[in-house]
Design an enzyme around this catalytic site. Sequence first.
Site, short mmCIF file in Angstrom:
data_model
loop_
_atom_site.label_atom_id
_atom_site.label_comp_id
_atom_site.label_asym_id
_atom_site.label_seq_id
_atom_site.Cartn_x
_atom_site.Cartn_y
_atom_site.Cartn_z
N GLY A 10 0.79 -1.24 0.00
CA GLY A 10 0.00 0.00 0.00
C GLY A 10 0.82 1.28 0.00
O GLY A 10 0.27 2.36 -0.23
N TYR A 186 8.59 -13.17 -14.03
CA TYR A 186 7.62 -12.28 -13.36
C TYR A 186 6.20 -12.65 -13.79
O TYR A 186 5.31 -12.82 -12.95
CB TYR A 186 7.95 -10.82 -13.71
CG TYR A 186 6.86 -9.84 -13.36
CD1 TYR A 186 6.51 -9.60 -12.03
CD2 TYR A 186 6.15 -9.15 -14.36
CE1 TYR A 186 5.50 -8.71 -11.70
CE2 TYR A 186 5.15 -8.26 -14.04
CZ TYR A 186 4.82 -8.03 -12.72
OH TYR A 186 3.82 -7.16 -12.40
N ARG A 254 3.11 -0.65 -26.48
CA ARG A 254 2.63 -0.73 -25.09
C ARG A 254 1.35 0.10 -24.92
O ARG A 254 1.15 1.11 -25.58
CB ARG A 254 3.68 -0.18 -24.12
CG ARG A 254 4.92 -1.05 -23.97
CD ARG A 254 4.63 -2.35 -23.27
NE ARG A 254 5.82 -3.18 -23.13
CZ ARG A 254 6.23 -4.10 -24.00
NH1 ARG A 254 5.55 -4.33 -25.10
NH2 ARG A 254 7.33 -4.80 -23.78
N1 LIG Z 1 3.09 -0.44 -12.31
C1 LIG Z 1 2.75 -1.21 -13.34
O1 LIG Z 1 2.97 -0.88 -14.51
C2 LIG Z 1 2.08 -2.53 -13.09
C3 LIG Z 1 1.64 -3.26 -14.21
C4 LIG Z 1 1.03 -4.49 -14.00
C5 LIG Z 1 0.86 -4.97 -12.72
N2 LIG Z 1 1.30 -4.26 -11.66
C6 LIG Z 1 1.11 -4.83 -10.33
O2 LIG Z 1 0.58 -3.85 -9.47
C7 LIG Z 1 1.06 -4.05 -8.13
C8 LIG Z 1 1.60 -2.76 -7.56
O3 LIG Z 1 2.60 -2.27 -8.42
P1 LIG Z 1 3.22 -0.83 -8.24
O4 LIG Z 1 3.46 -0.30 -9.60
O5 LIG Z 1 2.46 -0.03 -7.26
O6 LIG Z 1 4.63 -1.23 -7.64
P2 LIG Z 1 5.50 -0.51 -6.50
O7 LIG Z 1 6.82 -1.18 -6.57
O8 LIG Z 1 5.43 0.96 -6.60
O9 LIG Z 1 4.72 -0.94 -5.19
C9 LIG Z 1 4.84 -2.21 -4.64
C10 LIG Z 1 4.87 -2.03 -3.14
O10 LIG Z 1 4.97 -3.34 -2.57
C11 LIG Z 1 5.90 -3.28 -1.51
N3 LIG Z 1 6.45 -4.62 -1.32
C12 LIG Z 1 7.31 -5.29 -2.14
N4 LIG Z 1 7.59 -6.49 -1.60
C13 LIG Z 1 6.87 -6.58 -0.44
C14 LIG Z 1 6.77 -7.57 0.57
N5 LIG Z 1 7.48 -8.70 0.50
N6 LIG Z 1 5.96 -7.34 1.62
C15 LIG Z 1 5.26 -6.16 1.72
N7 LIG Z 1 5.35 -5.19 0.80
C16 LIG Z 1 6.14 -5.39 -0.27
C17 LIG Z 1 6.94 -2.26 -1.93
O11 LIG Z 1 7.63 -1.70 -0.83
C18 LIG Z 1 6.09 -1.24 -2.67
O12 LIG Z 1 5.69 -0.20 -1.80
C19 LIG Z 1 2.05 -5.20 -8.22
O13 LIG Z 1 1.38 -6.37 -7.82
C20 LIG Z 1 2.40 -5.29 -9.69
O14 LIG Z 1 2.72 -6.62 -10.05
C21 LIG Z 1 1.90 -3.05 -11.81
#
Ligand SMILES: NC(=O)c1ccc[n+]([C@@H]2O[C@H](COP(=O)([O-])OP(=O)(O)OC[C@H]3O[C@@H](n4cnc5c(N)ncnc54)[C@H](O)[C@@H]3O)[C@@H](O)[C@H]2O)c1
Length: 358
Positions: A10, A186, A254
Amino acid sequence: MNDIIIITGGAGFIGCAVSEKLIGQGYRIIAVDNLHPQIHPMQKRPDALHPDVELVVADVCDADFWDGFLVDNHPHTVVHLAAETGTSQSLTESNRHAMVNVVGTTQMLDAFTRHDAKPQAIVLSSSRAVYGEGMWRAQDGHAFYPDVRSHQQLSSAEWDFSYNGQKAVPLSHRAGNVMPNPSSIYGSTKLAQEHIIKSWCAAMQVSASILRFQNVYGPGQSPFNPYTGIINLFHRAAYAKLPIQVYEDGVIGRDFVYIDDVADSVVASILNPADSLRLLDVGSGNVTTILEAATLIAALHGAPEPVICGKFRDGDIRWAVADADPLDEELGVRAKVDFASDGAKLVGEWLLEKGYME
Ligand SMILES: NC(=O)c1ccc[n+]([C@@H]2O[C@H](COP(=O)([O-])OP(=O)(O)OC[C@H]3O[C@@H](n4cnc5c(N)ncnc54)[C@H](O)[C@@H]3O)[C@@H](O)[C@H]2O)c1
């Protein structure tokens, strides 16, 4: 007492945007996040996380944490965002990706069972990476699933796919029509996450919304993570008046979807839980090539023209775009921010304002 929404991950890019939109809707919002140093190098609560959100710094893989936490905090809804997110990084750090994305999910679910704390609904952030190269159609109409592009193929600059010598075109991602076929580790871990959530929720009678995000971009994305956030990287290069290096032949496609639009899809899923399971793609429905994105961003900063460098990354896919209709039909959410006219510029302004261009 207010219903609890737990947002794992979060404190991240998408998590902060989602909780911001939930404030004032009568929930107690708890972000469970380990402040991963690749995203949060200062290891501190991000400014973007609304002050009314409670932050619990913990690792989703830690069963002891869940045991302590769930004694007092039974969630109404869980938004599961915590993940390792590096497509190329997952090739050389596969265990790390599997641990957090797969085992982190199962640790959390087992803890809900142990504490009789199953939520009413789970919203999972999946990814377009589950499709891999997706489905392509040859000139004669034959639809096929290309294999993973091999290192050798990419080294020979064979970027695209053909079928029996015919040119082929990629189809839009639409869950149910295009089957998952991940080509990165991934992507495989995200698909495993989907299956785990689906099976568990079906058996436990928990509503499940699985959202497959395309390339999310926008203000708030970590400028420190070298493995994600291509739009940030392009801005920083262009601001430094460097020619942006564009991979392959520049025709990597993309679907860049703006953070607010993605947060809207998550919030709509929370407020309208699925009867049992929903699986939706979240994208703008428009494709931008990497060369188009680089050219646009270079022009915003008066930087030299991008350079097509012919480099590539193993595990990268050629083309990805969502069919945006099902999300609109089911949840009434359609992306509002256009990348070319507004979105790309908004990111540049945010990076400058925050001093991240240096
Ligand atoms: N950003 C994109 O383009 C994108 C695209 C497809 C899917 N997603 C998915 O959306 C979700 C969020 O992505 P985001 O862009 O906000 O990424 P982000 O890296 O900004 O946020 C992920 C958060 O998860 C936390 N985190 C990582 N490992 C953890 C753990 N072991 N325990 C607790 N917290 C942990 C991190 O500290 C970070 O705050 C992910 O599941 C990602 O796979 C993102």
